[in-house]
Design an enzyme around this catalytic site. Sequence first.
Site, PDB file in Angstrom:
ATOM      1  N   ASP A  53      79.047  60.168  54.720  1.00 40.25           N
ATOM      2  CA  ASP A  53      77.743  59.907  54.472  1.00 40.25           C
ATOM      3  C   ASP A  53      77.456  58.372  54.560  1.00 40.25           C
ATOM      4  O   ASP A  53      78.207  58.000  54.300  1.00 40.25           O
ATOM      5  CB  ASP A  53      76.775  59.684  53.115  1.00 40.25           C
ATOM      6  CG  ASP A  53      76.708  61.272  53.046  1.00 40.25           C
ATOM      7  OD1 ASP A  53      76.999  62.563  53.988  1.00 40.25           O
ATOM      8  OD2 ASP A  53      76.217  61.352  51.778  1.00 40.25           O
ATOM      9  N   GLU A 235      68.570  65.686  51.655  1.00 44.37           N
ATOM     10  CA  GLU A 235      69.647  65.160  51.499  1.00 44.37           C
ATOM     11  C   GLU A 235      68.971  64.036  52.704  1.00 44.37           C
ATOM     12  O   GLU A 235      68.829  63.884  53.533  1.00 44.37           O
ATOM     13  CB  GLU A 235      70.517  65.963  51.763  1.00 44.37           C
ATOM     14  CG  GLU A 235      70.925  67.132  51.238  1.00 44.37           C
ATOM     15  CD  GLU A 235      72.203  67.408  50.833  1.00 44.37           C
ATOM     16  OE1 GLU A 235      73.574  66.630  49.843  1.00 44.37           O
ATOM     17  OE2 GLU A 235      72.535  68.498  51.536  1.00 44.37           O
TER      18      GLU A 235
END
Length: 520
Positions: A53, A235
Amino acid sequence: MTHEFSRRHVLQGAGAGALGLVMSSAIPITAAHAQGSLRAVYHMTPPSGWLCDPQRPVYKNGAYHLYYLHSEQNNGAGGWDHATTTDNVTFTHHGDALPLQPNFPVWSGSAVVDTANTAGFGAGAIVALATQPTDGIRKYQEQYLYWSTDGGYTFTALPDPVIVNTDGRAAVTQAEIENAEWCRDPKVHWDAARGEWVCVIGRLRYAAFYTSSNLRDWQWKSNFDYPNHALGGIECPDLFEMIANDGTRHWVLGASMDAYSIGLPMTYAYWMGTWNGEQFIADNLNPQWLDWGWDWYGAVTWPSAEAPEQKRYAIGWMNNWKYAARDVPTDASDGYNGQNSIVRELRLEHQSGGWYSILSSPVGALAQHATSTTTLPDRTVNGSVVLPWNGRAYELELDISWDAATNVGVSVGRSADGARHTNIGKFGGDLYVDRAPSNQSGFSLAPYTRAAAPIDANARSVHLRIFVDTQSVEVFINAGHTVLSQQVHFADGDTGISLYSDGGPANFTGMTIREFGSVA
């Protein structure tokens, strides 16, 4: 024929996973692209290890500071690494910023520049909120605060979480612990109209909103509970304001979501709406999507320094949790796993139907890194033709128009014998990217091979900007209404390009190839 076409009846979406970054630009060209190297030429990749990420960049001291999840082992525990860029193409790596602590990894979150010293760490301090599993227990996914007074290079942590996961702490039995909803990925935005911070946190079935005057003390306000739970959990949520091309101001709630089960993407969904200080109210509960490929997950957006309210940038992790933890060809060739997409420029436009959509374009600075430009003559193709050009890192821009043809497109990464390739085209109501013929033994991405986005079935022309870079393909269609991003495991000899048209002739015009060298 030199191309293959496999129709999937359900539209398929893009990837899911975490994100990370490292710039190939920070690696000398002699090392990064030596014989046998598969390292991306103009995409951000980690110097080594696992990239996951990306964390939303902040602008400080003339540069964007991008943090990203990083580990020395695939899908392993890690922390935030740090890279800076002035043009969103070339990145310089600075190593750990929030390092892994024993049994206490740092997960996703976001950073802000606290210009007004609301948190008390000094005017201009960089303050980050990040998810960490308290005591290393999954149910205790909670939000911790870090701050930096040296421009974002080193951080100090508060010892206790600033947003506690009350649901997780209520879990007692092992079953409750294992089934506790996640509580992670805080994204913080300044609400100028109300003079306070707003934070959105991803949950399994909703997004939770909090507000704070000082980044330390947070009050829960409301949840955004979208009705279609087939979209999956939220998310890496995103929350920001943007001014559209007609001058109106809008709030946007975005998130990475898995809608594969209902034939929609596994990428970045977003809702247009309003924030009233208490709750986010969507204009339409059905989200729009910023990408329709398999690999644009955990994406983040951030304001441009020159026009922060009208233009934002975006970057996504080019991987998918359905296969992200596997080895990839670059593990063996270059010692890393994962890359980020090219940075996009986002703009908000009013559509003729009365709604608003975010459109995407490749970041303008990328064009400055082209090392050569080749213009090819227009062609009319009925069947297929191989172009007299080969390369591994380039943009191909062109227009395709047709009348009776049923399937038209371009094959990139074509091997000399035509057996290997990735197809990009239009068939019926689909714009597709099919990487199935590029699968390698030991690295197959099946069955997640063909991704498709909707288009008017009656359309008889399309404008394509196709970005190919050793292990990836990103396709921007028409004015950026549609984008498809895919990792592709190209082999050494997969360097050709061919054009194809089935069911009648198609015209291929305005063909321009811009080749890229190392962005170091």
